[in-house]
Design a protein around this motif. Sequence first.
Motif, PDB file in Angstrom:
ATOM      1  N   LYS A 222      -3.742  21.038   3.756  1.00 15.24           N
ATOM      2  CA  LYS A 222      -3.676  19.852   2.875  1.00 15.24           C
ATOM      3  C   LYS A 222      -2.343  19.140   3.128  1.00 15.24           C
ATOM      4  CE  LYS A 222      -7.354  19.874   0.042  1.00 15.24           C
ATOM      5  NZ  LYS A 222      -8.227  19.429   1.117  1.00 15.24           N
ATOM      6  N   ASN A 223      -2.292  18.505   4.297  1.00 16.08           N
ATOM      7  CA  ASN A 223      -1.040  17.825   4.645  1.00 16.08           C
ATOM      8  C   ASN A 223      -0.912  16.473   3.953  1.00 16.08           C
ATOM      9  OD1 ASN A 223      -0.188  19.855   6.203  1.00 16.08           O
ATOM     10  ND2 ASN A 223      -0.190  18.743   8.131  1.00 16.08           N
ATOM     11  N   SER A 224       0.320  15.952   3.977  1.00 12.89           N
ATOM     12  CA  SER A 224       0.551  14.646   3.353  1.00 12.89           C
ATOM     13  C   SER A 224       0.237  13.558   4.372  1.00 12.89           C
ATOM     14  CB  SER A 224       2.013  14.550   2.916  1.00 12.89           C
ATOM     15  OG  SER A 224       2.330  15.644   2.118  1.00 12.89           O
ATOM     16  N   ASP A 225      -1.013  13.223   4.520  1.00 11.95           N
ATOM     17  CA  ASP A 225      -1.376  12.251   5.546  1.00 11.95           C
ATOM     18  C   ASP A 225      -2.191  11.087   5.001  1.00 11.95           C
ATOM     19  OD1 ASP A 225      -3.667  13.559   4.985  1.00 11.95           O
ATOM     20  OD2 ASP A 225      -3.798  14.614   6.896  1.00 11.95           O
ATOM     21  N   ASP A 226      -2.136  10.888   3.671  1.00  9.32           N
ATOM     22  CA  ASP A 226      -2.887   9.774   3.084  1.00  9.32           C
ATOM     23  C   ASP A 226      -1.989   8.554   2.904  1.00  9.32           C
ATOM     24  OD1 ASP A 226      -5.333  11.173   2.687  1.00  9.32           O
ATOM     25  OD2 ASP A 226      -4.382  12.228   1.010  1.00  9.32           O
ATOM     26  N   LEU A 227      -2.641   7.384   2.968  1.00 10.46           N
ATOM     27  CA  LEU A 227      -1.942   6.139   2.613  1.00 10.46           C
ATOM     28  C   LEU A 227      -2.564   5.679   1.298  1.00 10.46           C
ATOM     29  CD1 LEU A 227      -2.270   4.363   6.089  1.00 10.46           C
ATOM     30  CD2 LEU A 227      -0.250   5.556   5.209  1.00 10.46           C
ATOM     31  N   VAL A 228      -1.755   5.620   0.246  1.00 10.87           N
ATOM     32  CA  VAL A 228      -2.327   5.205  -1.039  1.00 10.87           C
ATOM     33  C   VAL A 228      -1.919   3.755  -1.315  1.00 10.87           C
ATOM     34  CG1 VAL A 228      -2.500   5.655  -3.502  1.00 10.87           C
ATOM     35  CG2 VAL A 228      -2.310   7.558  -1.894  1.00 10.87           C
ATOM     36  N   PHE A 229      -2.935   2.910  -1.532  1.00  8.46           N
ATOM     37  CA  PHE A 229      -2.710   1.482  -1.797  1.00  8.46           C
ATOM     38  C   PHE A 229      -2.729   1.252  -3.311  1.00  8.46           C
ATOM     39  CE2 PHE A 229      -3.260  -0.580   2.409  1.00  8.46           C
ATOM     40  CZ  PHE A 229      -3.567   0.542   3.157  1.00  8.46           C
ATOM     41  N   PHE A 230      -1.619   0.797  -3.847  1.00  6.14           N
ATOM     42  CA  PHE A 230      -1.516   0.479  -5.280  1.00  6.14           C
ATOM     43  C   PHE A 230      -1.463  -1.044  -5.437  1.00  6.14           C
ATOM     44  CE2 PHE A 230       0.537   4.625  -4.932  1.00  6.14           C
ATOM     45  CZ  PHE A 230       0.068   5.323  -6.028  1.00  6.14           C
ATOM     46  N   LEU A 231      -2.346  -1.579  -6.260  1.00  7.71           N
ATOM     47  CA  LEU A 231      -2.248  -3.013  -6.607  1.00  7.71           C
ATOM     48  C   LEU A 231      -1.699  -3.107  -8.020  1.00  7.71           C
ATOM     49  CD1 LEU A 231      -5.226  -5.102  -5.280  1.00  7.71           C
ATOM     50  CD2 LEU A 231      -2.844  -5.728  -5.256  1.00  7.71           C
ATOM     51  N   ILE A 232      -0.673  -3.894  -8.187  1.00  7.33           N
ATOM     52  CA  ILE A 232       0.039  -3.932  -9.468  1.00  7.33           C
ATOM     53  C   ILE A 232       0.094  -5.381  -9.951  1.00  7.33           C
ATOM     54  CG2 ILE A 232       2.293  -3.452 -10.560  1.00  7.33           C
ATOM     55  CD1 ILE A 232       2.232  -1.787  -7.464  1.00  7.33           C
ATOM     56  N   GLU A 292      -0.136  10.493 -10.645  1.00 12.00           N
ATOM     57  CA  GLU A 292       1.216  10.779 -11.160  1.00 12.00           C
ATOM     58  C   GLU A 292       2.163   9.610 -10.861  1.00 12.00           C
ATOM     59  OE1 GLU A 292       4.116  14.141  -9.813  1.00 12.00           O
ATOM     60  OE2 GLU A 292       2.125  14.999 -10.172  1.00 12.00           O
ATOM     61  N   MET A 293       2.044   9.091  -9.647  1.00 17.07           N
ATOM     62  CA  MET A 293       2.906   7.970  -9.251  1.00 17.07           C
ATOM     63  C   MET A 293       2.561   6.725 -10.062  1.00 17.07           C
ATOM     64  SD  MET A 293       2.871   8.481  -5.162  1.00 17.07           S
ATOM     65  CE  MET A 293       4.161   7.377  -4.725  1.00 17.07           C
ATOM     66  N   ALA A 294       1.262   6.508 -10.266  1.00 20.72           N
ATOM     67  CA  ALA A 294       0.827   5.333 -11.037  1.00 20.72           C
ATOM     68  C   ALA A 294       1.373   5.412 -12.457  1.00 20.72           C
ATOM     69  CB  ALA A 294      -0.694   5.254 -11.042  1.00 20.72           C
ATOM     70  N   GLU A 295       1.343   6.584 -13.049  1.00 18.69           N
ATOM     71  CA  GLU A 295       1.834   6.742 -14.416  1.00 18.69           C
ATOM     72  C   GLU A 295       3.348   6.508 -14.467  1.00 18.69           C
ATOM     73  OE1 GLU A 295       0.706   6.713 -17.266  1.00 18.69           O
ATOM     74  OE2 GLU A 295       2.398   7.448 -18.440  1.00 18.69           O
TER      75      GLU A 295
END
Length: 404
Positions: A222-232, A292-295
């Motif tokens: 479970k490596n850190s290989d995701d790109l998370v797109f946040f729209l704010i 967690e990041m979104a919060e």
Amino acid sequence: MAVFKKELLASATPASNLLHTILLVDDEPDNLDVLSAILSDRYHILVARDGQEALELVTQMQRPELLSLVISDQRMPRLSGVQLCEQLCALSPETLRIIITGYIDVDAIVDSVNRAKIYQFVIKPFDRHDFELTVQRAVEAYEMKRDLNDYVLNLETKVIARTQELQQRNEELHCAYQQLERFSITDPLTGLHNRRYLQNVIEKDLAIARREHPANQASNTKNSDDLVFFLIDCDHFKMVNDTHGHDVGDQMLCAIASVLRQVFRESDYLIRWGGEEFLVVARFIKRSLASEMAERLRQTMADMRLVLANGEYLQRTCSIGFAAFPFLSSAPTALDWSQIVKFADCAMYCAKQSGRNTWVGLSAGDEVSEAPPKLMDHKDIPHMLEKGQLQVESKHLASKLNWI
Ligand SMILES: Nc1nc2c(ncn2[C@@H]2O[C@H](COP(=O)(O)OP(=O)(O)OP(=O)(O)O)[C@@H](O)[C@H]2O)c(=O)[nH]1
């Protein structure tokens, strides 16, 4: 031995030319007198009584290169004419050298021409007129050489100056180009990057994520290989403009940019997506950390106070939607990033519709194995959720979310 034929002395027709300095070297004072008598009307004359004295004289000169010519007898005590000229080559290479000799030995002449770079040998006794012409030609050669040297030096100086100028122009051009580049990818108000920047850089990250994902899936890591797109999107931002004016609205946008810088890593992409909307790509993280990041972002934004000129402060919340790339781990090439942004946008819309100051995330549901659903409109979402094609995570209970 006399240095020239005395009968020719009377035919001398000197013209004044004291521009040139000539050093006469001979151990016979009479010869020195005769040579001086021939040349002193036209040239500035220095004399030395042997090679050593001549050498010392030249050594003491501040600018030996201004000595046009040395005319030296060959046979002298201490230092011969050729030996003197050899040393003068190093001391004053510009000065031309003439040797006067009574002995004709071709080999010796060739050798000394090479070693001491003698301009000419004058054989005693010589014709005065020929001698004058020889001296005249020598000083002309010296002049030409000096002019040529000056010309080359001048040219070199010009080339250096021009090269420096060009280098400076190049640097200025390079700086201007870099500045232009920076401007073209930067939002002038907040200093964050703009859409163009993301379009330039995102493909590289997507390629890494597409490559790493299947490998990590196969090895079950479970490596850190995701790109998370946040729209704010700032909540009720229009009211800031309407109540306090556009300038305060601008200040609020800058304050939001500061919050983003505070919450996300420096290596993440922070983009002013348009108006009061921002897009953040959190790079190479685990998608499980997204909520967690979104919060954290929601909370930091809600806590932020913009202090106004009159001492009052302004507070705003934001609504956040997010989705991760690859959308479906088992099919990392199935949806491109604009689709991920669309999912994040629908999730953000849902956050707005569900009361604002909250976050919503969308990801592929259990019912999707190969072909993830293509999203056309946010109205499609409830149906996709129902069919198990999508799953949702949110601050609120899923049943309280409003998608339409
Ligand atoms: N000051 C300022 N305002 C901007 C800028 N870009 C967009 N806006 C304003 O942002 C406001 C966005 O308003 P809306 O889209 O109605 O959204 P909102 O008021 O934030 O309401 P919700 O998003 O529904 O919470 C508009 O009034 C735009 O004029 C900008 O660069 N500076």
